[in-house]
Design a protein around this motif. Sequence first.
Motif, PDB file in Angstrom:
ATOM      1  N   MET A  33      78.001 -15.892 -14.271  1.00  0.00           N
ATOM      2  CA  MET A  33      78.695 -17.161 -14.066  1.00  0.00           C
ATOM      3  C   MET A  33      79.682 -16.987 -12.911  1.00  0.00           C
ATOM      4  N   ASP A  34      79.655 -17.926 -11.984  1.00  0.00           N
ATOM      5  CA  ASP A  34      80.526 -17.875 -10.820  1.00  0.00           C
ATOM      6  C   ASP A  34      81.964 -18.238 -11.182  1.00  0.00           C
ATOM      7  N   GLN A  35      82.875 -17.956 -10.253  1.00  0.00           N
ATOM      8  CA  GLN A  35      84.295 -18.225 -10.460  1.00  0.00           C
ATOM      9  C   GLN A  35      84.555 -19.720 -10.673  1.00  0.00           C
ATOM     10  N   LEU A  36      83.831 -20.581  -9.965  1.00  0.00           N
ATOM     11  CA  LEU A  36      84.016 -22.021 -10.131  1.00  0.00           C
ATOM     12  C   LEU A  36      83.731 -22.435 -11.572  1.00  0.00           C
ATOM     13  N   GLU A  37      82.604 -22.016 -12.096  1.00  0.00           N
ATOM     14  CA  GLU A  37      82.252 -22.375 -13.462  1.00  0.00           C
ATOM     15  C   GLU A  37      83.269 -21.829 -14.457  1.00  0.00           C
ATOM     16  N   ARG A  38      83.671 -20.565 -14.293  1.00  0.00           N
ATOM     17  CA  ARG A  38      84.672 -19.971 -15.191  1.00  0.00           C
ATOM     18  C   ARG A  38      85.982 -20.749 -15.153  1.00  0.00           C
ATOM     19  N   SER A  39      86.416 -21.111 -13.955  1.00  0.00           N
ATOM     20  CA  SER A  39      87.688 -21.828 -13.833  1.00  0.00           C
ATOM     21  C   SER A  39      87.612 -23.210 -14.478  1.00  0.00           C
ATOM     22  N   LEU A  40      86.458 -23.849 -14.435  1.00  0.00           N
ATOM     23  CA  LEU A  40      86.301 -25.160 -15.071  1.00  0.00           C
ATOM     24  C   LEU A  40      86.340 -25.050 -16.592  1.00  0.00           C
TER      25      LEU A  40
ATOM     26  N   LEU B 195      77.870 -28.843  -6.578  1.00  0.00           N
ATOM     27  CA  LEU B 195      77.803 -27.417  -6.856  1.00  0.00           C
ATOM     28  C   LEU B 195      77.703 -27.142  -8.344  1.00  0.00           C
ATOM     29  N   VAL B 196      78.326 -27.998  -9.149  1.00  0.00           N
ATOM     30  CA  VAL B 196      78.277 -27.819 -10.595  1.00  0.00           C
ATOM     31  C   VAL B 196      78.463 -29.176 -11.257  1.00  0.00           C
TER      32      VAL B 196
ATOM     33  N   LEU C 149      88.430 -18.489  -5.084  1.00  0.00           N
ATOM     34  CA  LEU C 149      87.719 -19.675  -5.571  1.00  0.00           C
ATOM     35  C   LEU C 149      87.391 -20.604  -4.409  1.00  0.00           C
ATOM     36  N   LEU C 150      88.363 -20.856  -3.544  1.00  0.00           N
ATOM     37  CA  LEU C 150      88.117 -21.723  -2.386  1.00  0.00           C
ATOM     38  C   LEU C 150      87.051 -21.125  -1.479  1.00  0.00           C
TER      39      LEU C 150
ATOM     40  N   ILE D 289      79.751 -26.930 -19.072  1.00  0.00           N
ATOM     41  CA  ILE D 289      78.896 -26.852 -17.883  1.00  0.00           C
ATOM     42  C   ILE D 289      77.537 -27.446 -18.258  1.00  0.00           C
ATOM     43  N   VAL D 290      77.152 -28.503 -17.550  1.00  0.00           N
ATOM     44  CA  VAL D 290      75.879 -29.156 -17.808  1.00  0.00           C
ATOM     45  C   VAL D 290      74.810 -28.569 -16.919  1.00  0.00           C
ATOM     46  N   ASP D 291      75.188 -28.321 -15.671  1.00  0.00           N
ATOM     47  CA  ASP D 291      74.225 -27.781 -14.717  1.00  0.00           C
ATOM     48  C   ASP D 291      75.007 -27.030 -13.679  1.00  0.00           C
ATOM     49  N   GLY D 292      74.613 -25.837 -13.380  1.00  0.00           N
ATOM     50  CA  GLY D 292      75.232 -25.047 -12.324  1.00  0.00           C
ATOM     51  C   GLY D 292      74.188 -24.151 -11.732  1.00  0.00           C
ATOM     52  N   THR D 293      74.421 -23.710 -10.536  1.00  0.00           N
ATOM     53  CA  THR D 293      73.458 -22.808  -9.904  1.00  0.00           C
ATOM     54  C   THR D 293      74.150 -21.514  -9.543  1.00  0.00           C
ATOM     55  N   GLU D 294      73.500 -20.427  -9.789  1.00  0.00           N
ATOM     56  CA  GLU D 294      74.081 -19.124  -9.521  1.00  0.00           C
ATOM     57  C   GLU D 294      74.323 -18.891  -8.034  1.00  0.00           C
ATOM     58  N   ASP D 295      73.401 -19.338  -7.203  1.00  0.00           N
ATOM     59  CA  ASP D 295      73.549 -19.056  -5.774  1.00  0.00           C
ATOM     60  C   ASP D 295      74.099 -20.239  -4.995  1.00  0.00           C
ATOM     61  N   GLY D 296      74.358 -21.357  -5.638  1.00  0.00           N
ATOM     62  CA  GLY D 296      74.919 -22.511  -4.962  1.00  0.00           C
ATOM     63  C   GLY D 296      73.940 -23.247  -4.080  1.00  0.00           C
ATOM     64  N   VAL D 297      72.662 -22.946  -4.158  1.00  0.00           N
ATOM     65  CA  VAL D 297      71.675 -23.617  -3.310  1.00  0.00           C
ATOM     66  C   VAL D 297      70.854 -24.567  -4.155  1.00  0.00           C
TER      67      VAL D 297
END
Length: 190
Positions: free
Chosen positions: A1-8, A170-171, A37-38, A182-190
């Motif tokens: 899980m990426d930092q964005l998802e964790r922070s949310l 992104l998420v 995060l940024l 988290i409903v939908d997220g992507t590991e690589d952001g693509v």
Amino acid sequence: MDQLERSLLEAPIIEKEGYQYFVHPISDGVPKLDPGLLREIVIRIIRKARLEEVDKIVTPAAMGIHISTAVSLMTDIPLTVIRKREYGLDGEVAIAQRTGYSENEMYINDVREDDRVLVLDDVLSTGGTLAAVLDALGDIGAEVVDTVAVIKKVGGENRLEGTDHDVKTLVDVDVVDGEVVIVDGTEDGV
């Protein structure tokens, strides 16, 4: 899980006029925004957005500014901020913005016919802000090459559904029983 998802997942929830609102550094500026995060978000935007034909980044004030500034610095694409203040400059275009919790007038300056733009925003929730921005850019005659919102809050009304406007995110998140999910997220952001 990426930092964005964790922070949310750790974001506090407040209720504002019946609207479940998560408080996050990307969408609210509080709590503090960690540079890592940024940086992660900017890298994910650069990987996801179609930038090769973009000659201008456009973002609504206020919380899209820090994200768009960082993307501008990394890509050397100039940035135009849609402000909530009228300046009266030549070519200024007023737009009405309505979200799930506010109504404002916003003003677009320095976007012209045939400009090729990337529209960036922090959160897509009701779609009110992005719908108004995208419609106004179309009226100006600018070509919206791509549109990216960092976070999409799903559920409820979204004024962009059923339109020709395609917004990449992104998420995707929801607020369920006072917690971000988290409903939908992507590991690589693509």
